[in-house]
Design a protein around this motif. Structure first.
Motif, PDB file in Angstrom:
ATOM      1  N   SER A  30     -45.863  44.355 -17.366  1.00  0.00           N
ATOM      2  CA  SER A  30     -45.621  45.716 -16.891  1.00  0.00           C
ATOM      3  C   SER A  30     -44.147  46.057 -17.048  1.00  0.00           C
ATOM      4  CB  SER A  30     -46.018  45.849 -15.420  1.00  0.00           C
ATOM      5  OG  SER A  30     -47.386  45.563 -15.253  1.00  0.00           O
ATOM      6  N   SER A  76     -40.978  48.645 -15.571  1.00  0.00           N
ATOM      7  CA  SER A  76     -40.446  49.570 -14.575  1.00  0.00           C
ATOM      8  C   SER A  76     -39.218  50.240 -15.177  1.00  0.00           C
ATOM      9  CB  SER A  76     -40.061  48.804 -13.306  1.00  0.00           C
ATOM     10  OG  SER A  76     -39.353  49.625 -12.416  1.00  0.00           O
ATOM     11  N   ASN A 104     -36.112  52.883 -14.731  1.00  0.00           N
ATOM     12  CA  ASN A 104     -35.309  53.356 -13.609  1.00  0.00           C
ATOM     13  C   ASN A 104     -34.104  54.122 -14.134  1.00  0.00           C
ATOM     14  OD1 ASN A 104     -36.659  51.625 -11.324  1.00  0.00           O
ATOM     15  ND2 ASN A 104     -36.373  50.280 -13.075  1.00  0.00           N
ATOM     16  N   ARG A 113     -36.497  49.262  -5.443  1.00  0.00           N
ATOM     17  CA  ARG A 113     -37.949  49.080  -5.486  1.00  0.00           C
ATOM     18  C   ARG A 113     -38.250  47.786  -4.751  1.00  0.00           C
ATOM     19  NH1 ARG A 113     -40.896  52.083  -9.597  1.00  0.00           N
ATOM     20  NH2 ARG A 113     -39.451  53.277 -10.870  1.00  0.00           N
TER      21      ARG A 113
END
Length: 176
Positions: free
Chosen positions: A48, A50, A52, A59
């Protein structure tokens, strides 16, 4: 790869060992055989990302509840983060302790976070991308978390967050 154990059992800093030549560099980032030989068997089944955009984005602190607990290998592919793991395993001698490490695209470090350990990070610069390799696969409905500033852990973040979700801000005090 080099494996450096932290103060929390099973939480390991994994350092890539790039080989450089006139073209640039090449580094192995995960090898199930090397992980197992070092005593940390890990075979991810899901990856996955993320994204930002803003520095100061926090997080965490997240984990998946049993029986769907996850092990994660966390790595930064762009930017920098302060990455934190908090031991939530009641039987662990390091229960409620935390460890933190800076991960960046430049230092090629990753953090292996085992089952029963909450994970979170604070972005240290804008446009930071974090890649998670996870096993077993994520199961919706088993998400859990603890508050990033819970006094039960006393995490020493390098800065106050600028952006944090309401869910992450609202976790209740930890009780074990």
């Amino acid at each position: 790869m080099r494996f450096a154990e932290t103060a929390i059992a099973g939480v390991v800093v994994v350092e890539a060992e790039p080989r450089a030549d006139e073209r640039g560099a090449f580094a192995r980032l995960h090898c199930p055989t090397e992980f197992a030989a070092a005593g940390f068997p890990f075979k991810p089944v899901q990856t996955s990302l993320s994204r930002n955009p803003q520095a100061g984005t926090l997080r965490g602190m997240h984990y998946q509840a049993a029986p769907h607990a996850e092990t994660k290998l966390v790595r930064v592919t762009r930017g920098r983060i302060f990455d934190v793991a908090v031991d939530l395993r009641p039987e662990s001698p390091t229960h409620r302790r935390w460890t933190g490490v800076e991960l960046s695209a430049d230092n090629l470090k990753a953090l292996l976070v085992p089952e029963g350990v909450a994970h979170g990070f604070l972005t240290l610069e804008p446009d930071t991308d974090v890649v998670y390799q996870i096993s077993p696969a994520y199961r919706p409905g088993h998400e859990a978390g603890v508050r990033w500033d819970d006094p039960a852990f006393g995490v020493a973040w390098p800065a106050a967050p600028v952006l944090i979700s309401e869910r992450d801000r609202a976790y209740p005090d930890y009780r074990a």
